[in-house]
Design a protein around this motif. Sequence first.
Motif, PDB file in Angstrom:
ATOM      1  N   GLN A 450       0.805  -1.207   0.000  1.00 22.49           N
ATOM      2  CA  GLN A 450       0.000   0.000   0.000  1.00 22.49           C
ATOM      3  C   GLN A 450       0.844   1.266   0.000  1.00 22.49           C
ATOM      4  O   GLN A 450       0.447   2.274  -0.580  1.00 22.49           O
ATOM      5  CB  GLN A 450      -0.945   0.001   1.212  1.00 22.49           C
ATOM      6  CG  GLN A 450      -2.066   1.007   1.107  1.00 22.49           C
ATOM      7  CD  GLN A 450      -2.933   0.786  -0.131  1.00 22.49           C
ATOM      8  OE1 GLN A 450      -3.035  -0.325  -0.623  1.00 22.49           O
ATOM      9  NE2 GLN A 450      -3.541   1.846  -0.625  1.00 22.49           N
ATOM     10  N   PHE A 451       2.023   1.236   0.632  1.00 19.94           N
ATOM     11  CA  PHE A 451       2.898   2.410   0.593  1.00 19.94           C
ATOM     12  C   PHE A 451       3.349   2.672  -0.838  1.00 19.94           C
ATOM     13  O   PHE A 451       3.378   3.829  -1.296  1.00 19.94           O
ATOM     14  CB  PHE A 451       4.107   2.204   1.498  1.00 19.94           C
ATOM     15  CG  PHE A 451       5.059   3.372   1.488  1.00 19.94           C
ATOM     16  CD1 PHE A 451       4.724   4.566   2.103  1.00 19.94           C
ATOM     17  CD2 PHE A 451       6.280   3.283   0.843  1.00 19.94           C
ATOM     18  CE1 PHE A 451       5.591   5.644   2.083  1.00 19.94           C
ATOM     19  CE2 PHE A 451       7.161   4.350   0.821  1.00 19.94           C
ATOM     20  CZ  PHE A 451       6.812   5.540   1.446  1.00 19.94           C
ATOM     21  N   GLY A 452       3.693   1.605  -1.564  1.00 23.27           N
ATOM     22  CA  GLY A 452       4.069   1.779  -2.958  1.00 23.27           C
ATOM     23  C   GLY A 452       2.930   2.296  -3.806  1.00 23.27           C
ATOM     24  O   GLY A 452       3.119   3.125  -4.695  1.00 23.27           O
ATOM     25  N   VAL A 453       1.713   1.830  -3.528  1.00 25.08           N
ATOM     26  CA  VAL A 453       0.549   2.289  -4.286  1.00 25.08           C
ATOM     27  C   VAL A 453       0.243   3.747  -3.988  1.00 25.08           C
ATOM     28  O   VAL A 453       0.010   4.560  -4.895  1.00 25.08           O
ATOM     29  CB  VAL A 453      -0.679   1.405  -3.962  1.00 25.08           C
ATOM     30  CG1 VAL A 453      -1.950   2.003  -4.555  1.00 25.08           C
ATOM     31  CG2 VAL A 453      -0.463  -0.004  -4.484  1.00 25.08           C
ATOM     32  N   GLU A 454       0.244   4.119  -2.706  1.00 26.55           N
ATOM     33  CA  GLU A 454      -0.118   5.475  -2.310  1.00 26.55           C
ATOM     34  C   GLU A 454       0.880   6.510  -2.824  1.00 26.55           C
ATOM     35  O   GLU A 454       0.502   7.639  -3.145  1.00 26.55           O
ATOM     36  CB  GLU A 454      -0.216   5.566  -0.785  1.00 26.55           C
ATOM     37  CG  GLU A 454      -1.422   4.861  -0.196  1.00 26.55           C
ATOM     38  CD  GLU A 454      -2.721   5.531  -0.585  1.00 26.55           C
ATOM     39  OE1 GLU A 454      -2.816   6.770  -0.474  1.00 26.55           O
ATOM     40  OE2 GLU A 454      -3.654   4.813  -1.002  1.00 26.55           O
ATOM     41  N   THR A 455       2.147   6.146  -2.881  1.00 20.14           N
ATOM     42  CA  THR A 455       3.183   7.088  -3.328  1.00 20.14           C
ATOM     43  C   THR A 455       3.420   7.028  -4.831  1.00 20.14           C
ATOM     44  O   THR A 455       4.256   7.776  -5.341  1.00 20.14           O
ATOM     45  CB  THR A 455       4.503   6.805  -2.591  1.00 20.14           C
ATOM     46  OG1 THR A 455       4.902   5.444  -2.813  1.00 20.14           O
ATOM     47  CG2 THR A 455       4.340   7.047  -1.093  1.00 20.14           C
ATOM     48  N   GLY A 456       2.718   6.141  -5.538  1.00 21.84           N
ATOM     49  CA  GLY A 456       2.880   6.058  -6.981  1.00 21.84           C
ATOM     50  C   GLY A 456       4.045   5.216  -7.440  1.00 21.84           C
ATOM     51  O   GLY A 456       4.293   5.122  -8.646  1.00 21.84           O
ATOM     52  N   ARG A 457       4.783   4.598  -6.517  1.00 19.08           N
ATOM     53  CA  ARG A 457       5.909   3.756  -6.912  1.00 19.08           C
ATOM     54  C   ARG A 457       5.424   2.462  -7.581  1.00 19.08           C
ATOM     55  O   ARG A 457       6.135   1.881  -8.391  1.00 19.08           O
ATOM     56  CB  ARG A 457       6.765   3.423  -5.690  1.00 19.08           C
ATOM     57  CG  ARG A 457       7.526   4.622  -5.126  1.00 19.08           C
ATOM     58  CD  ARG A 457       8.305   4.230  -3.871  1.00 19.08           C
ATOM     59  NE  ARG A 457       9.166   5.299  -3.425  1.00 19.08           N
ATOM     60  CZ  ARG A 457       8.789   6.299  -2.643  1.00 19.08           C
ATOM     61  NH1 ARG A 457       7.515   6.369  -2.247  1.00 19.08           N
ATOM     62  NH2 ARG A 457       9.631   7.240  -2.262  1.00 19.08           N
ATOM     63  N   ILE A 458       4.253   2.009  -7.197  1.00 23.10           N
ATOM     64  CA  ILE A 458       3.644   0.824  -7.812  1.00 23.10           C
ATOM     65  C   ILE A 458       2.378   1.280  -8.518  1.00 23.10           C
ATOM     66  O   ILE A 458       1.456   1.785  -7.889  1.00 23.10           O
ATOM     67  CB  ILE A 458       3.311  -0.242  -6.747  1.00 23.10           C
ATOM     68  CG1 ILE A 458       4.580  -0.691  -6.026  1.00 23.10           C
ATOM     69  CG2 ILE A 458       2.611  -1.428  -7.387  1.00 23.10           C
ATOM     70  CD1 ILE A 458       4.331  -1.700  -4.925  1.00 23.10           C
ATOM     71  N   LYS A 459       2.337   1.105  -9.815  1.00 23.63           N
ATOM     72  CA  LYS A 459       1.209   1.584 -10.608  1.00 23.63           C
ATOM     73  C   LYS A 459       0.270   0.467 -11.034  1.00 23.63           C
ATOM     74  O   LYS A 459      -0.770   0.722 -11.624  1.00 23.63           O
ATOM     75  CB  LYS A 459       1.718   2.339 -11.838  1.00 23.63           C
ATOM     76  CG  LYS A 459       2.576   3.554 -11.484  1.00 23.63           C
ATOM     77  CD  LYS A 459       2.948   4.331 -12.713  1.00 23.63           C
ATOM     78  CE  LYS A 459       3.849   5.526 -12.366  1.00 23.63           C
ATOM     79  NZ  LYS A 459       3.187   6.464 -11.452  1.00 23.63           N
ATOM     80  N   SER A 460       0.639  -0.778 -10.753  1.00 24.56           N
ATOM     81  CA  SER A 460      -0.194  -1.912 -11.130  1.00 24.56           C
ATOM     82  C   SER A 460      -1.459  -1.940 -10.287  1.00 24.56           C
ATOM     83  O   SER A 460      -1.405  -1.818  -9.054  1.00 24.56           O
ATOM     84  CB  SER A 460       0.587  -3.209 -10.945  1.00 24.56           C
ATOM     85  OG  SER A 460      -0.264  -4.324 -11.051  1.00 24.56           O
ATOM     86  N   GLN A 461      -2.592  -2.130 -10.953  1.00 29.91           N
ATOM     87  CA  GLN A 461      -3.848  -2.224 -10.202  1.00 29.91           C
ATOM     88  C   GLN A 461      -3.903  -3.509  -9.387  1.00 29.91           C
ATOM     89  O   GLN A 461      -4.502  -3.542  -8.311  1.00 29.91           O
ATOM     90  CB  GLN A 461      -5.048  -2.159 -11.146  1.00 29.91           C
ATOM     91  CG  GLN A 461      -6.368  -2.044 -10.408  1.00 29.91           C
ATOM     92  CD  GLN A 461      -7.561  -1.991 -11.325  1.00 29.91           C
ATOM     93  OE1 GLN A 461      -8.025  -3.016 -11.792  1.00 29.91           O
ATOM     94  NE2 GLN A 461      -8.054  -0.785 -11.589  1.00 29.91           N
ATOM     95  N   ALA A 462      -3.248  -4.563  -9.883  1.00 37.07           N
ATOM     96  CA  ALA A 462      -3.220  -5.817  -9.129  1.00 37.07           C
ATOM     97  C   ALA A 462      -2.545  -5.615  -7.778  1.00 37.07           C
ATOM     98  O   ALA A 462      -3.005  -6.144  -6.751  1.00 37.07           O
ATOM     99  CB  ALA A 462      -2.499  -6.894  -9.929  1.00 37.07           C
TER     100      ALA A 462
END
Length: 576
Positions: A450-462
């Motif tokens: 979730q940290f990667g998702v929230e900061t944009g480091r992880i862009k994969s929806q999966a």
Amino acid sequence: MVTDLLGVFGFLTVILRAVILCAQTLAVGGVFFLLYVLRDPSLRDGPWVRPIGRLVRWSALTLALAQIFFVVVNALVLTSSADLTMRDVWGANFVIAGALGAAAGLVVFFWPGGLRSHTSFLVAIPAALMLASSVLTSHAASRMDDRALLVTLTTIHYLATATWLGGLPCLVLVMKRSSDLDVQSRVSQRFSRVAQVSVAALLLAGIGMSIEYVGSWSAVYGTAYGVMVTTKALFFCCLIVLGAGNYFLVRAMASRTNDADTKISLIRFAEAEIGIGLTIILTAASLTSQPPGVDLTQDRVTMQEITARFSPRMPRLTSPSLDSLSPSSKEMRRKAKAAGRRLPPAFVPGGSMLHINTPGDIAWSEYNHAWAGIVLFVMGILALLSRHRYFRWARIWPLMFLGLAVFLLLRADPENWPLGPYGFWASFSSPDVLQHRIAVLMIILFAIFQFGVETGRIKSQAAALVFPAVCALGGALLLTHTHALSNVKEELLAELSHTTLAIFAVIAGWSRWLEIRLPESNPSRRYLAWVWPVCFIMIGVLLMDYHEADTAVVVRNISPLLKMSVAAAHDLLGAG
């Protein structure tokens, strides 16, 4: 070895029962979908028939294997804990029902043609036998009064669950694999009518079963069975809300308005319905480990006791010393064995009834809950602030999970590693510790993804879906966190707290799921973005306000026989 098997037996049977009910729902629902919803020849040759057939067949195989495992585990426990042989056990009702369900599942799995097209209506026979095998092991089959009525209501309940919740994955498969608007409209409208009938049947059968099994308002909140029935009812209301949204989407699809976004929204709401529906099935599996509330007329929790327990108080923020904690039941048995003495048997097979909470134990539990609540409360506040454009920095909220994971790993179980005498791997024999360790792994997943998702480091929806999926799964598993097979007041008050936490966790998970998955044009996304942070704030508040009864109250609430057993155990240890 026998004691360890008995210790995990309650948790294992709930999980196995849940697997059986889920597989049964998917298999029977898929068969009904093939035979009724896709009954037109033009619908039976589409690219969605093969995946639906695979879903039905593998669900049937899962059911068969789970039934076999369920029978074996129950037989081993009976022969290990009672003076019974395997020959005595084979004639039991659960063995006959398990064999019937396993045979029906295998017949569907090996059905000629693989359920791909033009499936014969004869496949409805093994599907009906799957339902019959579950009814035979339900509370209805064991009742002496009104058995015929309860068996009928239970059968309707199982069938309606299968045609609605079991048909939803099939509907999703058709929607994803069809580009024909006419096919989408016909299938969705036909399934919508099936769902409406199923909801009405579920509601009426559920009300009838609740009246028979719960019996009174005091049993709704005063017994474990009543609490679980109430939980099912709350999740059922969530499904009604989602189903109502899909009803209007189906009408929009029929009028050919906003087809692309309507189709996607329909699929997304169906995904949430499937998830919450499976959670309801897990809750139903938990009900099988509890006696009906109408049979428990003693030791019910009163509304005054609930109010007194959950009234707001300051959280406990200081930790007691390890010396103030009572020894574990396993440690008591070890010392007694070393001294050549024998402790009284457990009051409930597999239960640890030789342990009474001391003031130190209560303070330890309240301290752990309070600090976990503070972490989740702050996390929820940060998540809520991060929804606003002026507080983008608050997207660091997932890092709070790392602190929570470390705290739970080190402090949740003082009898085990790293604080207690039992090593890391040896501690997994306790079902409570096993569930706590699983929770720690889930929390770490929260933080990383979730940290990667929230900061944009992880862009994969999966990757973005890991957080809501683990959140919803954690809440569902928490519903199996029963503290006792008996209905002792103190245990039920603790279960009330865990059940409330589970409800908020499941709602948080699926609201976040929908926020991510719904199309940008869907207005529901704006509201869902605020729902799940509020759920975490409420979880934090509940944990900070977690309190247990003092030792005197606990001793007053246990049975006289159990008091004698505990007193004898402590006398033996003292003498040794």
